[in-house]
Motif scaffolding. Structure first.
Motif, PDB file in Angstrom:
ATOM      1  N   THR A 268      41.231  37.372  36.484  1.00 30.59           N
ATOM      2  CA  THR A 268      41.008  38.778  36.799  1.00 30.59           C
ATOM      3  C   THR A 268      39.733  39.299  36.137  1.00 30.59           C
TER       4      THR A 268
ATOM      5  N   SER B  71      32.348  45.162  34.137  1.00 26.43           N
ATOM      6  CA  SER B  71      33.590  44.576  33.640  1.00 26.43           C
ATOM      7  C   SER B  71      33.339  43.137  33.228  1.00 26.43           C
TER       8      SER B  71
ATOM      9  N   GLY C 122      38.893  43.162  35.245  1.00 32.00           N
ATOM     10  CA  GLY C 122      39.467  44.499  35.338  1.00 32.00           C
ATOM     11  C   GLY C 122      40.791  44.435  36.081  1.00 32.00           C
ATOM     12  N   SER C 123      40.893  45.185  37.190  1.00 29.36           N
ATOM     13  CA  SER C 123      42.118  45.184  37.985  1.00 29.36           C
ATOM     14  C   SER C 123      42.013  44.287  39.213  1.00 29.36           C
TER      15      SER C 123
ATOM     16  N   SER D  64      41.646  40.641  41.133  1.00 29.14           N
ATOM     17  CA  SER D  64      41.945  39.224  40.932  1.00 29.14           C
ATOM     18  C   SER D  64      41.065  38.356  41.820  1.00 29.14           C
TER      19      SER D  64
END
Length: 364
Positions: free
Chosen positions: A146, A122, A148-149, A151
């Motif tokens: 962030t 990512s 991807g998903s 943080s």
């Protein structure tokens, strides 16, 4: 060692503060200096320090100076090993121009720049430019981003990145992007154009030029062998300390590079370290100062030097050092009588490629 000094206090934009210096350093955007508590003096051949400092994996460097002897510089703290000797890095930038800064995080064994793809495949939502902007606004602050998903929070005061979900911390480094003086248009300036006060400069005298021979032995250049002796090399060096000198020995041609303090065989590519020493024995410059030694930890727990030819070893400590200087985060392979090995600089390990046995390595 005294408490860490924030980057903002040890890296100075000196262009507006000293307008008269703009013509002197217009081709060079940095200068490294040492202070003994009375005044700061520039360090000769500081391009060597700068090249290492711009490597995100470099923790520091040790240099030899006439005034302070051997000085070790910690790049993360921008301090020396002695509280009596201080170091700082000046930057010389035209008004309105910002230095190109890279921000890096430690991804397992590799330092990766923000905005590049890491091991998770990512890409970070922020780049070095984004982070530098936030850092400029508040060097002791923090901000979130962030991948991807997931943080993260980047804390400038501790120079760490923390995963909000797992709590895992990673070290972060801020380093300038290296710009070689040779990349600028126009001819390189001679040493006489630069400031003359220096912490490692001696009065005008004669110098001895030597190359690193087999197994760490220094050998002086001789005119009857390579057409240049120390005096002739010194004259060429004074004309252009960033230049090169070409010569032949029998059927081989060589290049002596003053900026990297290396001699390279142009036919087979073999490099050798070079040093310049005053007649009183004070070393003025070399590829990185005193030649470090590389050792591995054997099965008995004893540190052993790398010696070319011993048990069929294909490399010497000097060979390893040259590869390390070219890429402190890289790897190199070598052979002995029975096995092939990989030496990993970032992990400081030696691995047997047949048995996968790993041994610790150190540079002293």
């Amino acid at each position: 060692m005294s408490a860490a000094i924030p980057y903002s206090h040890t890296e100075y934009n000196h262009w507006q503060g000293t307008p008269g210096q703009s013509a002197t350093v217009s081709w060079k955007r940095y200068e490294w200096q040492l202070s003994d508590g009375h005044r700061y003096l520039r360090i000769d051949n500081d391009h060597v320090i700068e090249a290492h400092y711009c490597q995100p994996g470099a923790k520091g460097i040790t240099i030899n100076t006439a005034s302070h002897g051997k000085v070790s510089i910690d790049f993360d703290r921008l301090q020396t090993q002695s509280a009596a000797v201080r170091v700082h890095r000046l930057t010389f930038l035209p008004q309105g121009q910002a230095e190109d800064i890279g921000w890096y995080f430690r991804d397992d064994k590799i330092w990766r720049e923000y905005g590049s793809q890491g091991t998770s495949s990512s890409v970070s939502s922020v780049s070095s430019t984004d982070i530098e902007h936030q850092f400029t606004l508040n060097p002791q602050g923090a901000f979130s981003f962030t991948v991807g998903s997931i943080s993260y929070i980047l804390d400038f005061s501790t120079m760490t990145q923390t995963n909000h979900h797992t709590g895992v911390h990673r070290n972060v480094r801020r380093r300038p992007k290296f710009i070689s003086t040779a990349s600028h248009t126009g001819s390189l300036l001679s040493a006489s154009v630069l400031p003359t006060a220096s912490s490692s400069q001696l009065p005008a005298t004669s110098y001895k030029w030597e190359f690193m021979g087999e197994e760490g032995m220094w050998s002086e250049y001789q005119a009857h062998i390579c057409a240049y002796d120390s005096a002739a090399i010194e004259r060429q060096y004074q004309q252009n300390p960033q230049g090169q000198l070409h010569f032949r020995i029998n059927r081989f041609s060589y290049t002596l590079n003053f900026s990297t303090m290396q001699q390279v065989n142009n036919s087979i590519g073999t490099p050798r370290a070079v040093r310049r020493t005053a007649v009183d024995g004070s070393q003025q410059n070399s590829s990185v100062g005193a030649q470090p030694q590389w050792q591995f930890l054997d099965v008995s727990g004893i540190w052993n030097n790398y010696f070319k030819g011993h048990d069929g070893c294909s490399i010497s400590s000097q060979d390893i050092e040259i590869q390390y200087q070219q890429n402190p985060l890289g790897t190199m392979t070598f052979t002995t009588v029975n096995f092939n090995y990989e030496l990993d600089f970032s992990a400081m390990t030696q691995r047997n490629l047949s048995t996968n046995t790993t041994r610790s390595v150190r540079r002293i």
